[in-house]
Design a protein around this motif. Structure first.
Motif, PDB file in Angstrom:
ATOM      1  N   SER A   1       0.829  -1.210   0.000  1.00  0.00           N
ATOM      2  CA  SER A   1       0.000   0.000   0.000  1.00  0.00           C
ATOM      3  C   SER A   1       0.863   1.260   0.000  1.00  0.00           C
ATOM      4  O   SER A   1       0.531   2.252  -0.650  1.00  0.00           O
ATOM      5  CB  SER A   1      -0.947   0.005   1.193  1.00  0.00           C
ATOM      6  OG  SER A   1      -1.890  -1.041   1.059  1.00  0.00           O
TER       7      SER A   1
ATOM      8  N   ILE B   1       2.216   1.871  -3.543  1.00  0.00           N
ATOM      9  CA  ILE B   1       1.194   2.495  -4.404  1.00  0.00           C
ATOM     10  C   ILE B   1       1.108   3.988  -4.106  1.00  0.00           C
ATOM     11  O   ILE B   1       1.093   4.815  -5.029  1.00  0.00           O
ATOM     12  CB  ILE B   1      -0.184   1.828  -4.200  1.00  0.00           C
ATOM     13  CG1 ILE B   1      -0.160   0.389  -4.695  1.00  0.00           C
ATOM     14  CG2 ILE B   1      -1.278   2.629  -4.913  1.00  0.00           C
ATOM     15  CD1 ILE B   1      -1.375  -0.437  -4.284  1.00  0.00           C
ATOM     16  N   LYS B   2       1.079   4.340  -2.836  1.00  0.00           N
ATOM     17  CA  LYS B   2       0.949   5.746  -2.439  1.00  0.00           C
ATOM     18  C   LYS B   2       2.099   6.584  -3.001  1.00  0.00           C
ATOM     19  O   LYS B   2       1.882   7.663  -3.545  1.00  0.00           O
ATOM     20  CB  LYS B   2       0.894   5.851  -0.916  1.00  0.00           C
ATOM     21  CG  LYS B   2       0.660   7.243  -0.405  1.00  0.00           C
ATOM     22  CD  LYS B   2       0.547   7.259   1.104  1.00  0.00           C
ATOM     23  CE  LYS B   2       0.354   8.683   1.597  1.00  0.00           C
ATOM     24  NZ  LYS B   2       0.263   8.732   3.058  1.00  0.00           N
TER      25      LYS B   2
ATOM     26  N   ILE C   1       1.858   6.782  -6.995  1.00  0.00           N
ATOM     27  CA  ILE C   1       0.782   7.696  -7.404  1.00  0.00           C
ATOM     28  C   ILE C   1       1.196   9.147  -7.119  1.00  0.00           C
ATOM     29  O   ILE C   1       0.973  10.038  -7.943  1.00  0.00           O
ATOM     30  CB  ILE C   1      -0.552   7.352  -6.699  1.00  0.00           C
ATOM     31  CG1 ILE C   1      -1.079   5.991  -7.164  1.00  0.00           C
ATOM     32  CG2 ILE C   1      -1.592   8.450  -6.889  1.00  0.00           C
ATOM     33  CD1 ILE C   1      -1.535   5.920  -8.600  1.00  0.00           C
TER      34      ILE C   1
ATOM     35  N   LEU D   1       1.806  -2.835  -9.267  1.00  0.00           N
ATOM     36  CA  LEU D   1       0.893  -2.190  -8.331  1.00  0.00           C
ATOM     37  C   LEU D   1       0.302  -0.914  -8.925  1.00  0.00           C
ATOM     38  O   LEU D   1      -0.893  -0.641  -8.776  1.00  0.00           O
ATOM     39  CB  LEU D   1       1.605  -1.892  -7.011  1.00  0.00           C
ATOM     40  CG  LEU D   1       1.991  -3.104  -6.175  1.00  0.00           C
ATOM     41  CD1 LEU D   1       2.947  -2.712  -5.053  1.00  0.00           C
ATOM     42  CD2 LEU D   1       0.755  -3.801  -5.624  1.00  0.00           C
ATOM     43  N   LEU D   2       1.125  -0.142  -9.612  1.00  0.00           N
ATOM     44  CA  LEU D   2       0.656   1.086 -10.245  1.00  0.00           C
ATOM     45  C   LEU D   2      -0.366   0.777 -11.338  1.00  0.00           C
ATOM     46  O   LEU D   2      -1.434   1.402 -11.398  1.00  0.00           O
ATOM     47  CB  LEU D   2       1.841   1.860 -10.829  1.00  0.00           C
ATOM     48  CG  LEU D   2       1.520   3.179 -11.503  1.00  0.00           C
ATOM     49  CD1 LEU D   2       0.892   4.163 -10.527  1.00  0.00           C
ATOM     50  CD2 LEU D   2       2.791   3.766 -12.105  1.00  0.00           C
TER      51      LEU D   2
ATOM     52  N   ARG E   1      -3.695  -0.204  -9.875  1.00  0.00           N
ATOM     53  CA  ARG E   1      -4.435   0.963  -9.363  1.00  0.00           C
ATOM     54  C   ARG E   1      -5.079   1.734 -10.515  1.00  0.00           C
ATOM     55  O   ARG E   1      -6.250   2.079 -10.452  1.00  0.00           O
ATOM     56  CB  ARG E   1      -3.483   1.855  -8.570  1.00  0.00           C
ATOM     57  CG  ARG E   1      -4.087   3.174  -8.120  1.00  0.00           C
ATOM     58  CD  ARG E   1      -5.355   3.032  -7.261  1.00  0.00           C
ATOM     59  NE  ARG E   1      -5.136   2.441  -5.994  1.00  0.00           N
ATOM     60  CZ  ARG E   1      -4.842   3.081  -4.877  1.00  0.00           C
ATOM     61  NH1 ARG E   1      -4.741   4.380  -4.869  1.00  0.00           N
ATOM     62  NH2 ARG E   1      -4.674   2.405  -3.759  1.00  0.00           N
TER      63      ARG E   1
ATOM     64  N   GLY F   1      -8.052   0.018 -11.879  1.00  0.00           N
ATOM     65  CA  GLY F   1      -9.139  -0.174 -10.928  1.00  0.00           C
ATOM     66  C   GLY F   1      -9.204  -1.571 -10.334  1.00  0.00           C
ATOM     67  O   GLY F   1     -10.239  -1.990  -9.830  1.00  0.00           O
TER      68      GLY F   1
ATOM     69  N   THR G   1      -8.699  -4.069  -7.493  1.00  0.00           N
ATOM     70  CA  THR G   1      -8.610  -3.972  -6.033  1.00  0.00           C
ATOM     71  C   THR G   1      -7.501  -4.882  -5.501  1.00  0.00           C
ATOM     72  O   THR G   1      -7.055  -5.811  -6.192  1.00  0.00           O
ATOM     73  CB  THR G   1      -9.937  -4.375  -5.365  1.00  0.00           C
ATOM     74  OG1 THR G   1     -10.151  -5.779  -5.582  1.00  0.00           O
ATOM     75  CG2 THR G   1     -11.105  -3.563  -5.902  1.00  0.00           C
ATOM     76  N   LYS G   2      -7.128  -4.653  -4.248  1.00  0.00           N
ATOM     77  CA  LYS G   2      -6.100  -5.510  -3.653  1.00  0.00           C
ATOM     78  C   LYS G   2      -6.597  -6.950  -3.527  1.00  0.00           C
ATOM     79  O   LYS G   2      -5.820  -7.879  -3.611  1.00  0.00           O
ATOM     80  CB  LYS G   2      -5.609  -4.959  -2.324  1.00  0.00           C
ATOM     81  CG  LYS G   2      -6.650  -4.823  -1.250  1.00  0.00           C
ATOM     82  CD  LYS G   2      -6.057  -4.153  -0.026  1.00  0.00           C
ATOM     83  CE  LYS G   2      -7.091  -3.989   1.048  1.00  0.00           C
ATOM     84  NZ  LYS G   2      -6.564  -3.297   2.213  1.00  0.00           N
TER      85      LYS G   2
ATOM     86  N   PHE H   1      -6.022  -8.442  -6.998  1.00  0.00           N
ATOM     87  CA  PHE H   1      -4.666  -8.280  -7.531  1.00  0.00           C
ATOM     88  C   PHE H   1      -4.029  -9.593  -7.990  1.00  0.00           C
ATOM     89  O   PHE H   1      -3.439  -9.658  -9.054  1.00  0.00           O
ATOM     90  CB  PHE H   1      -3.777  -7.583  -6.501  1.00  0.00           C
ATOM     91  CG  PHE H   1      -2.385  -7.292  -6.986  1.00  0.00           C
ATOM     92  CD1 PHE H   1      -2.162  -6.334  -7.947  1.00  0.00           C
ATOM     93  CD2 PHE H   1      -1.300  -7.987  -6.480  1.00  0.00           C
ATOM     94  CE1 PHE H   1      -0.872  -6.054  -8.409  1.00  0.00           C
ATOM     95  CE2 PHE H   1      -0.012  -7.726  -6.916  1.00  0.00           C
ATOM     96  CZ  PHE H   1       0.199  -6.750  -7.882  1.00  0.00           C
TER      97      PHE H   1
END
Length: 178
Positions: free
Chosen positions: A116, A119-120, A123, A149-150, A153, A156, A158-159, A162
């Motif tokens: 997570s 991803i943060k 982004i 991961l990017l 995201r 769309g 979801t985890k 994935f």
């Protein structure tokens, strides 16, 4: 774009952030980057950003030379920080993370980061680049997991989905991110 083949890929060991050993591209990795650079000649790329890790910098430099663009380092495009697990075999890392499930998004290796958090930061980097280089065609050279991961995201995914909708990112592969 993912970096070309590096020593860690051949030896099946983890080389994450921060780098613990010199991990350059192999001869095959350089050839992969050259081949991808030729495919990118007609893509009208304006800028190249890359992870600060050696293998991504080398890949970006090979592509940049062909495209006549000097790559810029963006630390947020680096590989996952697996902390104390850096330098272990891929097999050992898989044992730590266990089954491929959404649990991996919150599982933090000692002194490392979660999916997570990757991803943060990815982004965040994209938003900053978009703000500063609006309308530019940009190549990002990064690593398998951050790219997967990017892309998830952006699409769309979801985890929870994935691992069912597994995204593949081959060595030195370039793909358009929409």
């Amino acid at each position: 774009m993912r970096h070309g083949q590096a020593v860690s890929n051949v030896k099946d060991i983890i080389s994450c952030w921060p780098e613990k050993f010199k991990n350059p591209l192999t001869k095959a990795g350089r050839a992969m980057a050259e081949a991808t650079a030729k495919k990118l000649l007609d893509k009208n790329i304006d800028l190249i950003f890359c992870s600060p890790l050696l293998r991504t910098r080398q890949t970006a430099e090979i592509v940049g030379k062909k495209l006549k663009i000097k790559p810029k380092i963006e630390k947020r495009f680096r590989e996952q920080n697996v902390g104390a697990l850096n330098g272990i075999s891929i097999e050992e890392l898989s044992k730590f993370f266990g089954e491929r499930s959404s649990k991996r998004f919150s599982l933090r290796p000692k002194k490392g980061e979660t999916y997570s958090e990757i991803i943060k930061r990815m982004i965040g980097a994209l938003k900053d680049i978009d703000k500063n280089y609006k309308g530019k065609n940009i190549l990002i050279v990064s690593h398998e997991l951050p790219i997967m991961l990017l892309e998830a995201r952006v699409r769309g995914i979801t985890k929870e989905e994935f691992y069912q909708k597994r995204i593949r990112v081959n060595l030195a592969e370039a793909a358009k991110l929409n």
